[in-house]
Scaffold this active site. Sequence first.
Site, short mmCIF file in Angstrom:
data_model
loop_
_atom_site.label_atom_id
_atom_site.label_comp_id
_atom_site.label_asym_id
_atom_site.label_seq_id
_atom_site.Cartn_x
_atom_site.Cartn_y
_atom_site.Cartn_z
N GLY A 105 2.43 2.18 -2.94
CA GLY A 105 2.59 2.56 -4.35
C GLY A 105 3.43 1.56 -5.12
N THR A 106 3.52 0.34 -4.60
CA THR A 106 4.40 -0.66 -5.23
C THR A 106 3.90 -1.08 -6.62
OG1 THR A 106 3.22 -2.41 -4.05
CG2 THR A 106 5.26 -1.62 -3.06
N THR A 107 2.57 -1.07 -6.83
CA THR A 107 2.06 -1.46 -8.15
C THR A 107 2.39 -0.38 -9.17
OG1 THR A 107 0.23 -2.41 -6.91
CG2 THR A 107 0.02 -2.43 -9.30
N GLY A 158 -5.51 3.57 -5.85
CA GLY A 158 -5.95 4.95 -5.83
C GLY A 158 -7.45 5.00 -5.62
N ARG A 159 -7.84 4.23 -4.57
CA ARG A 159 -9.28 4.12 -4.29
C ARG A 159 -9.84 5.42 -3.74
NH1 ARG A 159 -7.81 -0.98 -2.21
NH2 ARG A 159 -8.73 -2.65 -3.43
N TYR A 173 -12.04 6.74 -0.81
CA TYR A 173 -12.61 6.37 0.50
C TYR A 173 -12.55 7.59 1.42
CZ TYR A 173 -7.62 5.05 0.95
OH TYR A 173 -6.27 5.03 0.89
N SER A 180 -4.88 2.69 4.46
CA SER A 180 -5.04 2.21 3.09
C SER A 180 -5.23 0.68 3.09
CB SER A 180 -3.80 2.60 2.26
OG SER A 180 -3.85 2.01 0.99
N LYS A 236 0.79 -1.23 0.00
CA LYS A 236 0.00 0.00 0.00
C LYS A 236 0.82 1.28 0.00
CE LYS A 236 -3.47 -0.74 -0.55
NZ LYS A 236 -3.89 -1.31 -1.89
#
Length: 915
Positions: free
Chosen positions: A646-648, A864-865, A867, A742, A644
């Site tokens: 930003g690894t993707t 980048g949800r 919520y 996150s 959570k």
Amino acid sequence: MMTENSSTMVAASLYKPLLPFVERKGSLMIGLRRQMVSRRPRCILVKQGTVKRCVAALLVLSIISIFCYTRYLVNTPFSSLMRRDSRLEPSIRCAILSGATRVPAVAHDHRSAARLRIDPKVLVFVETTYSRLGREIAELLVYNRIKYKVEVSGKSLPVLTNLDKGKYGVIVFENLNKYLQMDKWNRELLDKYCREYSVGIVGFNPPSEETLVGAQLRGFPLFIHTNLRLKDAALNAGSPVLRLTRAGETAWGELPGEDWTIFSANHSTYEPLAWATRNSEDFLSAEMSRTPLATVIQDHGVYDGIQRVLFGGGLRFWLHKLLFLDSLSYLSHGQLSVSLQRFLLVDVDDIFVGEKGTRLRKDDVVALLATQQRIQQLVPGFRFNLGFSGKYFHHGTSEENLGDDLLLENVDSFMWFSHMWNHQQPHLYDNITQLEMDMTLNREFAKEHGIPVDSGYSIAPHHSGVYPVHEMLYEAWKRVWNIRVTSTEEYPHLRPARLRRGFIHRNIMVLPRQTCGLFTHTIMIQRYPGGREKLDEAIQGGELFQTIVYNPINIFMTHMSNYGNDRLALYTFESVIKFLQCWTNLRLITAPPLQIGERYFQLYPEEGDPVWGNPCDDVRHQRIWSHNKTCEQLPRFLVIGPQKTGTTALYTFLSMHPDISSNFPSPDTFEEIQFFNGKNYYRGLDWYMSFFPVPKNATARYLFEKSATYFDGDLVPRRAHALLPHAKLVTILISPARRAYSWYQHTRAHGDQVALNYSFHQVITASDTSPKPLRELRNRCLNPGKYSQHLERWLSYYPPQQLHIIDGDQLRSNPVETMNELQRFLKIQPPFDYSKHLRYDPKKGFFCQVVNEDHTKCLGRSKGRQYPPMEDKSYKLLQRYYLSHNTALVKLLKRLGHRSVPQWLKDDLSDTVTA
Ligand code: A3P
């Protein structure tokens, strides 16, 4: 027809090349040579009547020549007749071994209640980190798997207690003087600790340039005489220190070194543990050279309440190594006692494999059986464990084939294990069917000849396929032979031997194997490196003896040819067993390999877990690794997480680079392999490598792997470092509070019932008595955010230069700059111009990949949800929760040379006191 003259000349010419050799080889031959030379003129002068004598002399010379030729040069048809003379008979001088059995002795049990107050750990004070004796002490402790801490003498004392327990069971001084000359404050502290926790001290008196005679040891009623040459060591049978070591015999001969110290005392607190006598070459009276002098002395603690054992020499003398182990046991009240049981398994490799002329003949098999019987009296259950490759059965001379037959006639007298049918190395097989077929042939051979097939043990030629693992071998072993246990010298490496370990893979136990000093080529004593003297040295207190003393479980591999020819293996094992019986109280036993394997992992359960090393870091491993495998198929860098942050996004940006490529996606865990942290690790290296393209088929030059769970996995840094010691590590950090939130949102989005039923605040404030699923969610939210703690673990394996920390906020707001910095760190050439390929997408609210000039491709909805923001009370609570971790992180970043602290870190640390 040959004349006397010519025949004499032939004899002389035959003899000539051997002269220098024969001269070296003993008086009998020298005598014969002189005889020949002196008789030669007579043969020429006296023609009649001496012909017969000359012919006889010639005959004798010819026989001698043939003898020398066959014995020392090559295997010839005569060699089998002649070579047997050089065989050695075990001749261990030992009064307590009466016949084959030994007089029983009681090993002292050092355990007392005092041991419960101290930890089984040794504190070693060394002179310098490089000093020789200090290193020898550490090596001995490692060999015996005794925990220790090394401190350089003269510095302040380490913390000695932990709550109400003493942290060290024995204190060792490499140099006794460093103890005697300690500053008052530290000395009083140390002595107080020793008295309060009944902890003893071992000290080695150092060699000194100046010879001291009758010098008093500072503060003690004890006197020393230094720089002596000594001989003939013996032990005090009445000493309570002796446990592993057995008294009763004398180690005849000179003791190593010329700088021995002897002790004399005028106080009842002292009792000698070992004696020796002065070297008679030192111009002494007969009486002086016979007087026993104390070389190791025990201080019972009567004088000042502290027990000690003081050595007048270092660890070069083999007996001192034993006495040192016993001292640790005694002074720690049994807390540091090593087990006295020793398993001994002798594998005889390639029982039918060998060149004609080097194989076992009938008389060799008879000798094998006879020796085995004698050893059985000293080692209950002892049987040689014969490994067979059936293809080579009956491939010797007719005499050797009779040897093969005799082995099979006595099939029940031995243990048996399967080698390979054709002695082929398993790593050379790419086709499991072929491998299984070969194994089946050996199995059929065994059945046909009544060889048991249920030992569950097998050995691969040259350790091939066992480690580094060739999965095919394990699979075929299981299917054809139901193999449960094997052994190798190669895990983790051949050297140093003291670090060899076991592991379990695919339910097959791999045991460490020890080296006995005999190899395929050491079949004659003359060719043994260093000759008999060296072999005897290894047996009588040297390397082989020590190997058995230090390892509770010993598996030795020998070759069939070590049992024919000079039968060096029979000599070696019988001798070392006798020597062990003579000088130690060890109980030697033999058990089938399966039982030994189970015992090994009972003793060392933590070793069940393998640690896969890099096959390319060891030339021996490379040699037994499939040619189809290459370390180029392993990643050059790892993106380690945490989740959570930003690894993707980072993974996606890296993959845009034409020269960078990641692994193929794993069906189990989305794109991540998650090899180093979970159960996947047990699938082995071949499995991990199967996720990466074979270099020759790949266009990308930089392979990487991203698994965001690596960051906080306890075992990951160690495992990753073992396989990828040169890999670079990339981590991304954001506010740990935001990261936790996150993750909570992530689990809710995945329909996790706990996350749906509890608010974030309830999750992060859940107590340890909460239901398990709630605690688990709390831990996954909170634990990865303890950044400094996790980074320190990585840095205990990897140097800081290999670690790159990305500020996650910067990755989000300015990915182009972030990627440029990363490319520089990774030394990626040519660099990729991300400014042309990344663009901010206002709809997504993040930077996305530019496609077709004016379109963008963003990460999926799960990244980048949308919520609601975190409640203020939760943020404040987390600020407090992470305060110490964040403070440590600031320090760590400074240490690593980061010039600025990320804004999120400053924010997290601000206002925490007032909140
Ligand atoms: P949120 O979804 O909570 O906002 P990971 O890939 O390690 O699971 O991290 C997901 C997080 O990456 C997202 O968390 C998001 O904030 C962050 N992120 C950073 N750059 C991003 C990008 N370009 N696109 C989408 N998410 C990005």
